[in-house]
Motif scaffolding. Sequence first.
Motif, PDB file in Angstrom:
ATOM      1  N   PRO A  54     -57.788  -7.298  16.323  1.00 50.49           N
ATOM      2  CA  PRO A  54     -56.949  -6.887  15.187  1.00 50.49           C
ATOM      3  C   PRO A  54     -57.306  -5.506  14.638  1.00 50.49           C
ATOM      4  CG  PRO A  54     -58.563  -8.559  14.531  1.00 50.49           C
ATOM      5  CD  PRO A  54     -58.923  -8.123  15.912  1.00 50.49           C
ATOM      6  N   ALA A  55     -57.999  -4.662  15.457  1.00 48.16           N
ATOM      7  CA  ALA A  55     -58.409  -3.344  14.955  1.00 48.16           C
ATOM      8  C   ALA A  55     -57.406  -2.245  15.299  1.00 48.16           C
ATOM      9  CB  ALA A  55     -59.780  -2.979  15.520  1.00 48.16           C
ATOM     10  N   ALA A  82     -63.049   3.183  16.504  1.00 52.27           N
ATOM     11  CA  ALA A  82     -62.895   1.880  15.854  1.00 52.27           C
ATOM     12  C   ALA A  82     -62.588   0.852  16.933  1.00 52.27           C
ATOM     13  CB  ALA A  82     -61.752   1.921  14.839  1.00 52.27           C
ATOM     14  N   THR A  83     -63.036  -0.387  16.710  1.00 52.47           N
ATOM     15  CA  THR A  83     -62.767  -1.402  17.734  1.00 52.47           C
ATOM     16  C   THR A  83     -63.000  -2.803  17.191  1.00 52.47           C
ATOM     17  OG1 THR A  83     -63.068  -1.924  20.077  1.00 52.47           O
ATOM     18  CG2 THR A  83     -65.061  -1.521  18.801  1.00 52.47           C
ATOM     19  N   SER A  84     -63.038  -3.758  18.125  1.00 54.22           N
ATOM     20  CA  SER A  84     -63.221  -5.165  17.810  1.00 54.22           C
ATOM     21  C   SER A  84     -63.605  -5.914  19.088  1.00 54.22           C
ATOM     22  CB  SER A  84     -61.884  -5.712  17.275  1.00 54.22           C
ATOM     23  OG  SER A  84     -61.994  -7.090  17.006  1.00 54.22           O
ATOM     24  N   SER A  85     -64.317  -7.009  18.927  1.00 48.26           N
ATOM     25  CA  SER A  85     -64.519  -8.018  19.970  1.00 48.26           C
ATOM     26  C   SER A  85     -64.800  -7.486  21.378  1.00 48.26           C
ATOM     27  CB  SER A  85     -63.292  -8.945  19.981  1.00 48.26           C
ATOM     28  OG  SER A  85     -63.512 -10.047  20.823  1.00 48.26           O
ATOM     29  N   GLN A  86     -63.877  -7.741  22.303  1.00 45.28           N
ATOM     30  CA  GLN A  86     -64.081  -7.336  23.701  1.00 45.28           C
ATOM     31  C   GLN A  86     -64.278  -5.832  23.806  1.00 45.28           C
ATOM     32  OE1 GLN A  86     -64.192 -10.830  24.018  1.00 45.28           O
ATOM     33  NE2 GLN A  86     -64.094 -10.095  26.108  1.00 45.28           N
ATOM     34  N   GLY A  87     -63.618  -5.112  22.934  1.00 47.61           N
ATOM     35  CA  GLY A  87     -63.765  -3.658  22.923  1.00 47.61           C
ATOM     36  C   GLY A  87     -65.176  -3.261  22.553  1.00 47.61           C
ATOM     37  N   LEU A  88     -65.720  -3.943  21.570  1.00 50.50           N
ATOM     38  CA  LEU A  88     -67.103  -3.669  21.150  1.00 50.50           C
ATOM     39  C   LEU A  88     -68.056  -3.991  22.295  1.00 50.50           C
ATOM     40  CD1 LEU A  88     -68.841  -2.817  18.650  1.00 50.50           C
ATOM     41  CD2 LEU A  88     -69.203  -5.246  18.272  1.00 50.50           C
ATOM     42  N   PRO A 127     -65.581   1.824  12.226  1.00 49.70           N
ATOM     43  CA  PRO A 127     -65.002   0.604  11.672  1.00 49.70           C
ATOM     44  C   PRO A 127     -64.854  -0.431  12.782  1.00 49.70           C
ATOM     45  CG  PRO A 127     -63.760   2.535  10.962  1.00 49.70           C
ATOM     46  CD  PRO A 127     -64.702   2.981  12.054  1.00 49.70           C
ATOM     47  N   GLU A 128     -65.208  -1.655  12.468  1.00 49.81           N
ATOM     48  CA  GLU A 128     -65.157  -2.686  13.504  1.00 49.81           C
ATOM     49  C   GLU A 128     -64.654  -3.978  12.853  1.00 49.81           C
ATOM     50  OE1 GLU A 128     -66.589  -5.954  15.937  1.00 49.81           O
ATOM     51  OE2 GLU A 128     -67.948  -5.306  14.348  1.00 49.81           O
ATOM     52  N   VAL A 129     -63.646  -4.557  13.465  1.00 45.95           N
ATOM     53  CA  VAL A 129     -63.022  -5.750  12.889  1.00 45.95           C
ATOM     54  C   VAL A 129     -63.556  -6.971  13.627  1.00 45.95           C
ATOM     55  CG1 VAL A 129     -60.851  -6.886  12.346  1.00 45.95           C
ATOM     56  CG2 VAL A 129     -60.978  -4.391  12.321  1.00 45.95           C
ATOM     57  N   ASN A 130     -64.235  -7.841  12.886  1.00 48.34           N
ATOM     58  CA  ASN A 130     -64.863  -9.007  13.516  1.00 48.34           C
ATOM     59  C   ASN A 130     -63.822  -9.935  14.134  1.00 48.34           C
ATOM     60  OD1 ASN A 130     -67.664  -8.536  12.736  1.00 48.34           O
ATOM     61  ND2 ASN A 130     -66.956  -8.903  10.643  1.00 48.34           N
ATOM     62  N   ARG A 131     -64.012 -10.226  15.406  1.00 47.91           N
ATOM     63  CA  ARG A 131     -63.118 -11.129  16.140  1.00 47.91           C
ATOM     64  C   ARG A 131     -63.954 -11.878  17.159  1.00 47.91           C
ATOM     65  NH1 ARG A 131     -58.617  -9.028  20.653  1.00 47.91           N
ATOM     66  NH2 ARG A 131     -59.354 -10.518  22.203  1.00 47.91           N
ATOM     67  N   ALA A 132     -63.593 -13.140  17.356  1.00 45.26           N
ATOM     68  CA  ALA A 132     -64.330 -13.973  18.312  1.00 45.26           C
ATOM     69  C   ALA A 132     -64.307 -13.346  19.701  1.00 45.26           C
ATOM     70  CB  ALA A 132     -63.697 -15.358  18.373  1.00 45.26           C
ATOM     71  N   ILE A 133     -65.435 -13.475  20.402  1.00 43.69           N
ATOM     72  CA  ILE A 133     -65.464 -12.977  21.778  1.00 43.69           C
ATOM     73  C   ILE A 133     -64.930 -14.043  22.732  1.00 43.69           C
ATOM     74  CG2 ILE A 133     -67.318 -11.325  21.392  1.00 43.69           C
ATOM     75  CD1 ILE A 133     -69.298 -13.281  22.600  1.00 43.69           C
ATOM     76  N   SER A 134     -64.376 -13.583  23.837  1.00 42.65           N
ATOM     77  CA  SER A 134     -63.913 -14.503  24.886  1.00 42.65           C
ATOM     78  C   SER A 134     -65.141 -15.071  25.574  1.00 42.65           C
ATOM     79  CB  SER A 134     -63.076 -13.752  25.915  1.00 42.65           C
ATOM     80  OG  SER A 134     -61.960 -13.151  25.291  1.00 42.65           O
ATOM     81  N   GLY A 135     -65.115 -16.332  26.121  1.00 45.03           N
ATOM     82  CA  GLY A 135     -63.952 -17.110  26.209  1.00 45.03           C
ATOM     83  C   GLY A 135     -64.116 -18.455  25.506  1.00 45.03           C
ATOM     84  N   PRO A 136     -63.047 -19.137  25.260  1.00 46.76           N
ATOM     85  CA  PRO A 136     -61.731 -18.684  25.686  1.00 46.76           C
ATOM     86  C   PRO A 136     -61.295 -17.479  24.848  1.00 46.76           C
ATOM     87  CG  PRO A 136     -61.733 -21.001  24.989  1.00 46.76           C
ATOM     88  CD  PRO A 136     -63.017 -20.405  24.536  1.00 46.76           C
ATOM     89  N   ILE A 137     -60.314 -16.786  25.363  1.00 47.23           N
ATOM     90  CA  ILE A 137     -59.820 -15.638  24.606  1.00 47.23           C
ATOM     91  C   ILE A 137     -59.237 -16.124  23.289  1.00 47.23           C
ATOM     92  CG2 ILE A 137     -57.588 -15.648  25.798  1.00 47.23           C
ATOM     93  CD1 ILE A 137     -57.596 -12.552  25.459  1.00 47.23           C
ATOM     94  N   ASN A 138     -59.477 -15.325  22.258  1.00 42.45           N
ATOM     95  CA  ASN A 138     -59.069 -15.671  20.901  1.00 42.45           C
ATOM     96  C   ASN A 138     -58.954 -14.340  20.179  1.00 42.45           C
ATOM     97  OD1 ASN A 138     -59.948 -16.071  17.935  1.00 42.45           O
ATOM     98  ND2 ASN A 138     -59.664 -18.184  18.581  1.00 42.45           N
ATOM     99  N   ILE A 139     -58.076 -14.234  19.208  1.00 40.02           N
ATOM    100  CA  ILE A 139     -57.954 -12.935  18.537  1.00 40.02           C
ATOM    101  C   ILE A 139     -58.428 -12.994  17.087  1.00 40.02           C
ATOM    102  CG2 ILE A 139     -56.094 -12.058  19.999  1.00 40.02           C
ATOM    103  CD1 ILE A 139     -54.154 -12.875  17.666  1.00 40.02           C
ATOM    104  N   HIS A 140     -58.869 -14.182  16.638  1.00 36.47           N
ATOM    105  CA  HIS A 140     -59.147 -14.348  15.211  1.00 36.47           C
ATOM    106  C   HIS A 140     -60.628 -14.173  14.878  1.00 36.47           C
ATOM    107  CE1 HIS A 140     -55.035 -15.281  14.173  1.00 36.47           C
ATOM    108  NE2 HIS A 140     -54.969 -15.905  15.334  1.00 36.47           N
ATOM    109  N   CYS A 141     -60.895 -14.274  13.579  1.00 35.07           N
ATOM    110  CA  CYS A 141     -62.220 -13.870  13.094  1.00 35.07           C
ATOM    111  C   CYS A 141     -63.337 -14.847  13.436  1.00 35.07           C
ATOM    112  CB  CYS A 141     -62.172 -13.703  11.575  1.00 35.07           C
ATOM    113  SG  CYS A 141     -63.792 -13.370  10.866  1.00 35.07           S
ATOM    114  N   ASP A 142     -64.377 -14.381  14.021  1.00 35.38           N
ATOM    115  CA  ASP A 142     -65.735 -14.855  13.757  1.00 35.38           C
ATOM    116  C   ASP A 142     -66.664 -13.674  13.981  1.00 35.38           C
ATOM    117  OD1 ASP A 142     -66.715 -14.932  16.458  1.00 35.38           O
ATOM    118  OD2 ASP A 142     -66.005 -16.980  16.739  1.00 35.38           O
ATOM    119  N   HIS A 143     -67.949 -13.891  13.861  1.00 39.23           N
ATOM    120  CA  HIS A 143     -68.867 -12.745  13.910  1.00 39.23           C
ATOM    121  C   HIS A 143     -69.580 -12.615  15.253  1.00 39.23           C
ATOM    122  CE1 HIS A 143     -69.145 -12.886   9.197  1.00 39.23           C
ATOM    123  NE2 HIS A 143     -67.977 -12.472   9.636  1.00 39.23           N
ATOM    124  N   SER A 144     -69.076 -13.316  16.264  1.00 43.26           N
ATOM    125  CA  SER A 144     -69.800 -13.312  17.546  1.00 43.26           C
ATOM    126  C   SER A 144     -69.834 -11.933  18.189  1.00 43.26           C
ATOM    127  CB  SER A 144     -69.183 -14.335  18.504  1.00 43.26           C
ATOM    128  OG  SER A 144     -67.788 -14.149  18.599  1.00 43.26           O
TER     129      SER A 144
END
Lengths: 400, 315
Positions: free
Chosen positions: A39-40, A86-92, A112-129
Amino acid sequence: MTAVTEVKQLTVARTGNEAMAEAMRQINPDVVAAYPITPATEIAQIFSSFVADGLVNTDMVTVESEHSALSATLGAAAAGARAMTATSSQGLMLMAEIMPIVAALRLPIVMPEVNRAISGPINIHCDHSDTMFCRDAGWIQIFSENAQEAYDNVLQAIKIAENPQVHLPALVTTDGFIISHGMETIKILPDDDAREYIGAYKANYSLLNHEKPITVGSIDLQNYYFEHRIPVIEAMQAAKSIIKQVGKDFGEKYGRAYDLIEKYRTDDAEAAIICLGSTAGTAKDVVDALRTKGQKVGLIKIRVFRPFPVEDLTAALSTLKAVAVFDRSDSLNGYGGPVFTEVCSALFNSAQKPKIINYIYGLGGRDIDVHQIEAVYNRLNSIKDSKDVGDIVSYLGVRK
Amino acid sequence: MATLKELAAREEKFVGGHTSCAGCGYPNIFRLTLAAIKEPVAVVGATGCCEVNTSIFPYTSWKVPFLHNAFENSAATCSGVEAAYQSMVKSGKIKDENFRFIAFGGDGGTYDIGLQSLSGAMERGHDMLYICYDNGAYMNTGIQRSGATPRYANTTTAPVGKVNPGKSQKKKDLAKIMVGHNVPYVAQTIAGNWKDLTNKVEKAMSIRGPKFIVVLATCPLGWVTKSQDTVKLTQMAVDCCFWPLYEVENGKYKINYDPKDKKIPVADWLKLQGRFKHLFKAGNENLLAEIQTEVDQDWENLKALCDFHSKQGVV
């Protein structure tokens, strides 16, 4: 007491992503290199429109991957530029290889980095993983509770990262969708004040000095590597007092003070929750509600996870009887979450320490509500004076 | 174009003391490349033999600004350096000194792990020259096969065995991949021809935008060749048409040297290299013939492309 805000700030409605893009516009970096990822995505996208409209002087490098985004940002910073991405998740995680190199080269890149769950499974929503995955990369990590903090934290991150005693890169995180896409009323500084606050950047070294050429990124073997790691370690330690100073100074100037941790109604508290990010806002409401019922409960928000605020945490926890550490990721270490294990480690040598339990919650964007948080406070109240704490690690809001 | 005398009189910007093997191709490439550039230049190198051997702390062979980031990203990193320069010149923070930018990688860092980063940087149009020194395998880690390893070469990850005759696949055609990026200048040259190499670097420097040069370089350890044969071996690769000298300016192919009746059989070149010695054992004649056919076909294809463009004339 004098009035805290002499600067007349603008009240605007912004999502977390918009707030961070706004901060970037005011920072006006020489170079931004970025790649889209939910979501970044919006951060770089909104910033691109600032470039297109001539509102910034930035050279926007629209790279073909996050790996190249951070690589190009590193190159720009080594050339003496103020550079951001700026990035998020898999990008990070794709950037993960380059992150420690940025830190070791002491390049003060703010991301800036938007916290998003890492795969897998793929997911686009928030966690801090995602952020926790990169916690030992040598980057300062600042978590935001809401869009206001996201904006304030990005501005402060520049001051922190570029401080001569620090000179380390910094991540400023928001929680995916919860903050990144949630519209809030926030206060922003007028452009002139923001630019005056941020100031000009002058790099100590630049690749663009051909009269005094430097070699950057040498191979560094048994004879020197260890000695070259020490200043990075020391810089991360030194960052603690600089972050405190910058947060205090920001409060004096603009009325919103910041610290490594935030203590909420902990003065006489016996039970507290420790959490990071947007959950702090929800938990504060629960604390207020329970306080009206006479319960001695409080909250400790870890704003800065790197450097880890050991001293502040141990001091804050010394008066508590029971604490639940909320982790929005699991370490997959067969024990618990990363915040929990680090808090426990910090407390090990303390004479005064509370009982500690761990809750893993909200993975993949699973909602956390006030009732769940209230239930945790109830449990803390029930174990605070008992010998048996029960399960040390629990999973909150997961179906069995 | 600079004469040898002029080049020799210029200040050395890539100096000795590095730990490259005797007969290694790339020191020659970078010494000549930097001699051919008169403007201020910054170099970004990918992880590999060259980076490792020339920048062992606290020493450096680079008398120009040099940056190493990681293995697969010298092009992306260089694009950031170039973007910083353009941005800061435009905003008046630094003065315009006609700075030039070079990224380099070996064949591992270019054909394989760094191809995406290179492709992105070329497509984005940064004003930079990418130089690939191609010695046909991951020599730094101990002669593992790469996308640039020629068919049937012996490497440690595609070794010659009882049933396998070395690498079974053909080498990628990287120059053509770069031509497909529609960049203004692509060239192929060798470490052993100072004039062709420096001419191409000079020409590249005269052009704004992304440029790419791939240079065939020896690795005596990986090729199992004599260290004094760098010039001879790379020239023979040209003479047998395995590695033609050509350039592609704005999409137009031009061969810089056609051996014509001096064209030698590819076996003459292969037999000097221990990595191909199994091809000269009885029973492997068909493998040699296969390589010869492939080289001949590629050479005819290249000539046809050049003929096509020369007949079109200058547009």
